[in-house]
Design a protein around this motif. Structure first.
Motif, mmCIF file in Angstrom:
data_model
loop_
_atom_site.group_PDB
_atom_site.id
_atom_site.type_symbol
_atom_site.label_atom_id
_atom_site.label_comp_id
_atom_site.label_asym_id
_atom_site.label_seq_id
_atom_site.Cartn_x
_atom_site.Cartn_y
_atom_site.Cartn_z
ATOM 1 N N VAL A 72 4.747 -73.112 83.998
ATOM 2 C CA VAL A 72 4.128 -72.277 82.964
ATOM 3 C C VAL A 72 2.725 -72.795 82.686
ATOM 4 N N HIS B 201 10.339 -59.220 80.860
ATOM 5 C CA HIS B 201 8.928 -58.893 80.640
ATOM 6 C C HIS B 201 8.708 -57.379 80.622
ATOM 7 N N THR C 189 1.497 -63.212 82.008
ATOM 8 C CA THR C 189 2.203 -63.083 80.731
ATOM 9 C C THR C 189 1.230 -63.024 79.554
ATOM 10 N N GLU D 63 4.705 -66.551 75.949
ATOM 11 C CA GLU D 63 5.655 -65.574 76.494
ATOM 12 C C GLU D 63 6.311 -66.114 77.758
ATOM 13 N N ALA D 64 5.556 -66.839 78.566
ATOM 14 C CA ALA D 64 6.115 -67.406 79.791
ATOM 15 C C ALA D 64 7.269 -68.356 79.476
ATOM 16 N N TYR E 271 0.527 -67.308 82.543
ATOM 17 C CA TYR E 271 1.272 -66.961 83.755
ATOM 18 C C TYR E 271 2.429 -67.912 83.969
ATOM 19 N N VAL E 272 3.354 -67.457 84.789
ATOM 20 C CA VAL E 272 4.495 -68.275 85.168
ATOM 21 C C VAL E 272 4.693 -68.130 86.668
ATOM 22 N N CYS E 273 4.971 -69.256 87.335
ATOM 23 C CA CYS E 273 5.225 -69.272 88.777
ATOM 24 C C CYS E 273 6.579 -69.936 89.020
ATOM 25 N N SER F 272 0.630 -57.535 80.513
ATOM 26 C CA SER F 272 -0.333 -58.275 79.700
ATOM 27 C C SER F 272 -1.579 -57.427 79.459
ATOM 28 N N THR G 65 11.862 -65.412 89.246
ATOM 29 C CA THR G 65 10.868 -64.485 88.693
ATOM 30 C C THR G 65 11.404 -63.055 88.651
ATOM 31 N N ASP H 291 5.758 -77.129 81.506
ATOM 32 C CA ASP H 291 4.681 -76.520 80.721
ATOM 33 C C ASP H 291 3.395 -77.291 81.014
ATOM 34 N N GLY I 101 0.838 -68.511 77.473
ATOM 35 C CA GLY I 101 1.901 -69.390 77.948
ATOM 36 C C GLY I 101 3.161 -69.254 77.118
#
Length: 391
Positions: free
Chosen positions: A233, A264, A98, A103-104, A249-251, A271, A257, A204, A101
């Motif tokens: 995040v 996104h 992303t 945007e995540a 990034y986000v997991c 990105s 997702t 976060d 953080g």
């Protein structure tokens, strides 16, 4: 003439500007100000990371990447999380790269929340969570944390605020602005409250590498039964001194997702490509670099905690991030009054605790992402300010 108030979004117009930026903007217009307001590392991005970004440009790697990010970077992110925090994610469909953080966080909230859903937000906390939730039509439910509890989210307080409309728990630890850290036992207590609900956790963990002492950060996603309901995040801004690279990034589980990726795709595309190549090197070979920076932050942390307690502003011994949250209750001033008078009389900028929620009243946030000499000078001015007020 157009009546702009009638054409602009009502929800956007109702948002308050960031309390952090308010004092930063004031300070930027004044001469001789020592600003401890912005949470930005004073270190340069490590050389190997900068070199990787430069090389990507020299080789002409300036095209779009896949929407979810470079495959190579997603693999390195999962390797890093496994190596550092014992977390396992599939790089194919459980990771999205992303724009920071931030945007995540936005992706997670927008992908989950319907109007009327309740978002549980421990306070004091980072300024962005509640406004983003409000833009989706959510009802934000603050959960005040207390210094007596080391500013940690207590399971009992969480349980009291859960209703049948609760959809999402924001879980901001290590915490900005307090420096609070949740440990294994406390995470298990929170998990015990959530397991029989449908509540999702937005964890976060942008400050995960900035915890102090022998015990490392533990992710709530690693607690039994929590991975399936956790959106993790994180990013590169804080630990790797990469704020301007805008990479995070986000997991999360693949069904989540998949929906975040839609937002996104339409809002961002992908990105920054240069930043993604630099981030590969960060993940792959910079563990030692982030440890060196964290060690330096620890020196500054101990200095600030000790000095604020010495000059009469009781300071909770923060265990993570790079902020301290001293109490200014002894002055009889509100947080906003304290910050205003300190700025104008001594040219020192700190952030009122109320910028991070009502629970922050009586405190101010001080960032120690600055050199020791800079911090010593600032604290000297704050001590003078307190002495002059005493008369």
């Amino acid at each position: 003439m157009i009546d702009y108030s009638s054409v602009l979004s009502e929800r956007v117009q109702e948002l308050s500007p960031s309390g952090i930026r308010k004092f930063f903007d004031l300070a930027s217009e004044m001469e001789g100000v020592i600003s401890l307001g912005v949470g930005e590392p004073d270190f340069k991005t490590p050389y190997s990371i900068r070199r990787a970004g430069i090389e990507s440009l020299e080789k002409g790697r300036t095209w779009y990447t896949a929407n979810a990010g470079l495959k190579e970077l997603k693999v390195e992110i999962t390797n890093y999380l496994r190596r550092r925090f014992e977390l396992d994610y599939n790089p194919v469909d459980e990771v999205i790269v992303t724009v920071g953080g931030s945007e995540a966080i936005d992706l997670a909230i927008r992908s989950l929340i319907n109007p009327g859903d309740e978002v549980l937000v421990p306070e004091p906390c980072f300024v962005a969570y509640a406004p983003i939730a409000l833009l989706t039509g959510a009802k934000v439910v603050p959960i005040p944390t207390r210094e007596e509890d080391d500013f940690k989210l207590c399971a009992a307080a969480l349980k009291e605020r859960i209703t049948d409309k609760s959809k999402l728990l924001i879980f901001p630890y290590p915490n900005n602005p307090t420096g609070a850290v949740m440990r294994q036992k406390e995470l298990e207590e929170i998990a015990g409250v959530l397991r029989d609900t449908n509540i999702i956790v937005l964890s976060d963990e942008i400050y995960a590498e900035l915890t102090y002492g022998e015990r490392r950060h533990v992710s709530i996603a690693s607690i039994e039964g929590m991975r399936e309901r956790t959106i993790l995040v994180s990013g590169f801004s804080k630990a790797y001194a990469m704020t301007g690279w805008r990479i995070g990034y986000v997991c999360a589980p693949a069904p989540i997702t998949a929906q975040m990726l839609k937002v996104h795709q339409y809002a961002i595309m992908c990105s920054p490509t240069t930043s993604q190549y630099a981030a590969v090197t960060a993940m792959r070979s910079c563990d030692d670099e982030i440890r060196k920076m964290a060690d330096e932050y620890d020196v500054r942390r101990r200095l600030c905690v000790g000095e604020f307690n010495r000059i009469g502003l009781h300071c909770f011994p923060a265990e993570g991030a790079f902020y301290v949250f001293p109490s200014i209750k002894s002055t009889g001033m509100s947080s906003d009054e304290f910050c205003q008078e300190l700025l104008y009389s001594k040219r020192v900028a700190v952030v009122p605790g109320t910028a991070f929620g009502a629970a922050g009243e009586g405190y101010v946030r001080v960032s120690y992402s600055y050199s020791v000499s800079y911090l010593v000078n600032a604290i000297k001015r704050i001590e003078e300010f307190l002495q002059e007020r005493k008369g």
